[in-house]
Design a protein around this motif. Structure first.
Motif, PDB file in Angstrom:
ATOM      1  N   SER A   1      12.845  18.610  59.646  1.00 57.02           N
ATOM      2  CA  SER A   1      11.722  19.602  59.420  1.00 57.02           C
ATOM      3  C   SER A   1      11.543  20.027  58.216  1.00 57.02           C
ATOM      4  N   SER A   2      12.654  20.186  57.356  1.00 55.61           N
ATOM      5  CA  SER A   2      12.617  20.684  56.181  1.00 55.61           C
ATOM      6  C   SER A   2      13.850  20.428  55.456  1.00 55.61           C
ATOM      7  N   PHE A   3      13.837  20.180  54.130  1.00 57.40           N
ATOM      8  CA  PHE A   3      14.974  20.064  53.348  1.00 57.40           C
ATOM      9  C   PHE A   3      14.759  20.737  51.920  1.00 57.40           C
ATOM     10  N   ALA A   4      16.167  21.377  51.460  1.00 57.29           N
ATOM     11  CA  ALA A   4      16.111  22.118  50.273  1.00 57.29           C
ATOM     12  C   ALA A   4      17.299  21.697  49.273  1.00 57.29           C
ATOM     13  N   SER A   5      17.137  22.083  48.019  1.00 59.44           N
ATOM     14  CA  SER A   5      18.317  22.080  47.157  1.00 59.44           C
ATOM     15  C   SER A   5      18.463  23.146  46.487  1.00 59.44           C
ATOM     16  N   GLU A   6      19.728  23.824  46.875  1.00 63.58           N
ATOM     17  CA  GLU A   6      20.276  24.971  45.853  1.00 63.58           C
ATOM     18  C   GLU A   6      20.760  24.509  44.857  1.00 63.58           C
TER      19      GLU A   6
ATOM     20  N   ASN B   1       7.407  22.965  48.817  1.00 60.16           N
ATOM     21  CA  ASN B   1       6.344  23.468  48.131  1.00 60.16           C
ATOM     22  C   ASN B   1       6.630  24.414  47.056  1.00 60.16           C
ATOM     23  N   ASN B   2       8.119  24.242  46.742  1.00 57.92           N
ATOM     24  CA  ASN B   2       8.493  24.904  45.714  1.00 57.92           C
ATOM     25  C   ASN B   2       9.212  24.338  44.581  1.00 57.92           C
ATOM     26  N   VAL B   3       8.192  24.072  43.294  1.00 59.20           N
ATOM     27  CA  VAL B   3       8.535  23.243  42.346  1.00 59.20           C
ATOM     28  C   VAL B   3       9.427  23.962  41.395  1.00 59.20           C
ATOM     29  N   LEU B   4      10.276  23.580  40.536  1.00 57.22           N
ATOM     30  CA  LEU B   4      10.864  23.732  39.611  1.00 57.22           C
ATOM     31  C   LEU B   4      10.325  23.396  38.112  1.00 57.22           C
ATOM     32  N   ASN B   5       9.951  24.507  37.519  1.00 53.32           N
ATOM     33  CA  ASN B   5       9.245  24.119  36.279  1.00 53.32           C
ATOM     34  C   ASN B   5      10.156  24.941  35.324  1.00 53.32           C
ATOM     35  N   TYR B   6      10.611  23.844  34.203  1.00 50.71           N
ATOM     36  CA  TYR B   6      11.682  24.471  32.958  1.00 50.71           C
ATOM     37  C   TYR B   6      11.397  23.741  31.879  1.00 50.71           C
ATOM     38  N   LYS B   7      11.050  24.013  30.750  1.00 54.26           N
ATOM     39  CA  LYS B   7      11.087  23.324  29.495  1.00 54.26           C
ATOM     40  C   LYS B   7      10.001  22.095  29.415  1.00 54.26           C
ATOM     41  N   GLY B   8       8.873  22.131  30.280  1.00 47.43           N
ATOM     42  CA  GLY B   8       7.992  21.019  30.274  1.00 47.43           C
ATOM     43  C   GLY B   8       8.445  20.173  31.400  1.00 47.43           C
ATOM     44  N   TYR B   9       9.439  20.269  31.960  1.00 48.07           N
ATOM     45  CA  TYR B   9       9.619  19.238  33.166  1.00 48.07           C
ATOM     46  C   TYR B   9       9.580  19.872  34.316  1.00 48.07           C
ATOM     47  N   ARG B  10       9.067  19.216  35.535  1.00 46.86           N
ATOM     48  CA  ARG B  10       8.848  19.762  36.895  1.00 46.86           C
ATOM     49  C   ARG B  10       9.670  18.931  37.753  1.00 46.86           C
ATOM     50  N   PHE B  11      10.258  19.669  38.713  1.00 47.38           N
ATOM     51  CA  PHE B  11      11.245  18.751  39.665  1.00 47.38           C
ATOM     52  C   PHE B  11      10.780  19.083  40.875  1.00 47.38           C
ATOM     53  N   PHE B  12      10.493  18.135  41.933  1.00 47.65           N
ATOM     54  CA  PHE B  12      10.004  18.154  43.010  1.00 47.65           C
ATOM     55  C   PHE B  12      11.001  17.693  44.151  1.00 47.65           C
ATOM     56  N   GLN B  13      11.204  18.399  45.212  1.00 48.64           N
ATOM     57  CA  GLN B  13      12.118  17.845  46.247  1.00 48.64           C
ATOM     58  C   GLN B  13      11.561  16.493  46.759  1.00 48.64           C
ATOM     59  N   SER B  14      12.086  15.453  46.703  1.00 49.12           N
ATOM     60  CA  SER B  14      11.504  14.206  46.958  1.00 49.12           C
ATOM     61  C   SER B  14      12.108  13.622  48.456  1.00 49.12           C
TER      62      SER B  14
ATOM     63  N   GLU C   1      23.448  29.884  29.452  1.00 45.68           N
ATOM     64  CA  GLU C   1      22.316  30.382  30.153  1.00 45.68           C
ATOM     65  C   GLU C   1      22.469  29.347  31.516  1.00 45.68           C
ATOM     66  N   ASN C   2      22.685  30.201  32.690  1.00 44.36           N
ATOM     67  CA  ASN C   2      22.826  29.580  34.045  1.00 44.36           C
ATOM     68  C   ASN C   2      21.596  30.418  34.852  1.00 44.36           C
ATOM     69  N   ILE C   3      20.968  29.483  35.556  1.00 42.55           N
ATOM     70  CA  ILE C   3      19.770  30.134  36.241  1.00 42.55           C
ATOM     71  C   ILE C   3      19.916  29.273  37.697  1.00 42.55           C
ATOM     72  N   ASP C   4      19.955  30.218  38.791  1.00 47.86           N
ATOM     73  CA  ASP C   4      19.906  29.728  40.102  1.00 47.86           C
ATOM     74  C   ASP C   4      18.361  29.598  40.539  1.00 47.86           C
ATOM     75  N   TYR C   5      18.198  28.470  41.412  1.00 48.67           N
ATOM     76  CA  TYR C   5      17.028  27.963  41.840  1.00 48.67           C
ATOM     77  C   TYR C   5      16.909  27.328  43.005  1.00 48.67           C
ATOM     78  N   ARG C   6      15.922  27.535  44.081  1.00 49.93           N
ATOM     79  CA  ARG C   6      15.943  26.680  45.239  1.00 49.93           C
ATOM     80  C   ARG C   6      14.580  25.891  45.017  1.00 49.93           C
ATOM     81  N   ILE C   7      14.777  24.628  45.260  1.00 47.94           N
ATOM     82  CA  ILE C   7      13.852  23.606  45.285  1.00 47.94           C
ATOM     83  C   ILE C   7      13.635  23.127  46.725  1.00 47.94           C
TER      84      ILE C   7
END
Length: 461
Positions: free
Chosen positions: A371-376, A393-406, A384-390
């Motif tokens: 039904s859904s899957f995510a990456s912590e 519908n929640n895309v990671l934008n960082y330094k010009g790169y976009r990361f999608f859960q595929s 610098e360490n930054i926590d994020y959940r992908i």
């Protein structure tokens, strides 16, 4: 002459080109459905004629801005409309030629700072122990397109050329018996991944990996399974103990390793967990590779055959590769030069790393369907360490790169992220969409627009 020029850059020409563009995209949709995305890209999306349509269309819009002096305030809606198409087309061009797109795989508890490209490349490197020459060529190959290419070069005072010979998607071996000039071939039967059975062919005096088992036929090499012929009978020895079951009476037994045994038909041999049945022997046969199917899906390895010519001497090279799979390099020596050739995606290195802390997958109640899957994840960028959940519908934008859960690994212990680096192309395209919005709004609020004029006329009546 001026009459033809004006017609060529008229709104009518623009409408015709837009109609042709729509037809091309519609056709590409059917091609993609029947033959895969790669074929659609090769025949339509990345074709020179589609790019020519877009360039010509963009030129018409630019020409008409100056021809009709659309910079006047009472023509702002039309100006914004023209600008929107211009920037959308330019943004698409930037995305096509400058951006990077690919796939990033990360296992739980590991750090990764690399992703592999969606596009495939033929990479080559030549050296003579003193100097070297290297290069690459982007290739979009399919079973339905014209794939021909030629790469001429000069190195060490020798003319070198790499030329296209053939492309086979998801190649499988097909045996043709009773051929003049054919050789001796044995046929083994093993279980296939789809649950059925498949044939594996081995030429005399050669070896072949069957799953994880190295098998040779009449070769001087000692491998996991050695098959040889004496008179009209076949024998084998193996470094593993061999379990067998006779199909005629279902009797079983064990054959000792490193000993010679008779190889019989209709006997199931189990060697290091691999089931094998000796089926047939062909005295004058050849093997040719044919596509298993037409559709170019990314899950299958493709075969690219090229001919390498060095100072009028040539040889055929087989290269295997596919989207999303790092290809192995083919190292060899030819005509006193050393070569490294590969066909597959290119590796890109990120200026930061991503650590996968946990991959989470949820299923529908009473079902195995996700039904859904995510990456912590945790972004590791220097100190610098930054926590994020992908997730979907929640895309990671960082330094010009976009990361999608595929997607995710089969064992659900790793994640697969789609990576896109296209800040400039995305920005230009979004500005085009903004111009389109401005065109619509100005049509509604401008006192010079056709809507306002009709409204005033209606009030007068």
């Amino acid at each position: 002459m001026n009459k033809y020029f004006n017609y060529l850059f008229s709104i009518k020409s623009a409408l015709l080109l837009m109609f042709l563009f729509a037809i091309a995209i519609a056709i590409a949709t059917f091609i993609e459905n029947d033959y895969g995305t790669t074929t659609a890209r090769a025949l339509v999306f990345n074709s020179w004629w589609l790019e020519l349509i877009l360039i010509f269309l963009c030129s018409i819009f630019i020409y008409n801005i100056f021809e009709y002096r659309l910079f006047h305030i009472n023509k702002l809606p039309v100006l914004f409309l023209h600008l929107s198409f211009i920037f959308i087309i330019i943004g698409a061009g930037i995305t096509r030629y400058i951006s990077n797109e690919g796939v990033m795989r990360i296992r739980e508890g590991t750090l990764n700072n690399q992703f592999i490209s969606t596009n495939l490349f033929l990479e080559y490197k030549i050296h003579n122990s003193i100097s070297q020459y290297s290069g690459q060529k982007e290739l979009i190959l399919s079973s339905k397109s014209n794939n021909s290419f030629s790469i001429p070069m000069s190195f060490d005072n020798k003319n070198i050329k790499i030329q296209y010979v053939n492309f086979i998607h998801d190649p499988v071996e097909e045996l043709v018996d009773s051929q003049e000039g054919g050789g001796e071939i044995i046929e083994l039967i093993i279980p296939s991944e789809s649950g059925g059975m498949q044939s594996e062919y081995i030429l005399k005096n050669s070896q072949k990996y069957i799953k994880n088992l190295n098998v040779n036929y009449q070769s001087n090499l000692k491998t996991d399974l050695n098959i040889y012929q004496e008179d009209s009978l076949f024998y084998f020895d193996s470094k593993f103990d061999v379990h067998f079951m006779k199909m005629s009476d279902r009797s079983t037994g064990v054959l000792m390793n490193n000993s010679s045994h008779l190889l019989n038909n209709k006997v199931l041999y189990t060697i290091d967990s691999q089931n094998i049945v000796f089926k047939n022997y062909f005295q004058n046969a050849i093997l040719k590779q044919v596509p298993a199917n037409i559709k170019n899906d990314a899950a299958k390895l493709d075969l690219l055959k090229i001919i390498l010519t060095v100072a009028n001497q040539d040889t055929i090279i087989d290269l295997y590769g596919a989207e999303g799979v790092l290809s192995s390099k083919n190292y060899f020596q030819f005509n006193d030069l050393y070569f490294s050739l590969s066909y597959g995606p290119r590796v890109h290195t990120l200026p930061f790393g991503i650590f996968l802390k946990d991959f989470q997958l949820e299923r529908y109640p009473g079902s195995e369907s996700p039904s859904s899957f995510a990456s912590e994840i945790q972004i590791m960028d220097g100190t610098e360490n930054i926590d994020y959940r992908i997730f979907m519908n929640n895309v990671l934008n960082y330094k010009g790169y976009r990361f999608f859960q595929s997607s995710y690994d089969n064992d659900e212990k790793g994640t697969i992220l789609s990576v896109n680096q296209d800040r400039l192309g995305t920005g230009v395209t979004y500005f085009g969409y903004f111009s389109l919005l401005c065109s619509v709004l100005s049509l509604l609020i401008s006192r010079f627009s056709r809507i306002s004029i009709l409204g005033k006329q209606h009030k007068t009546v």
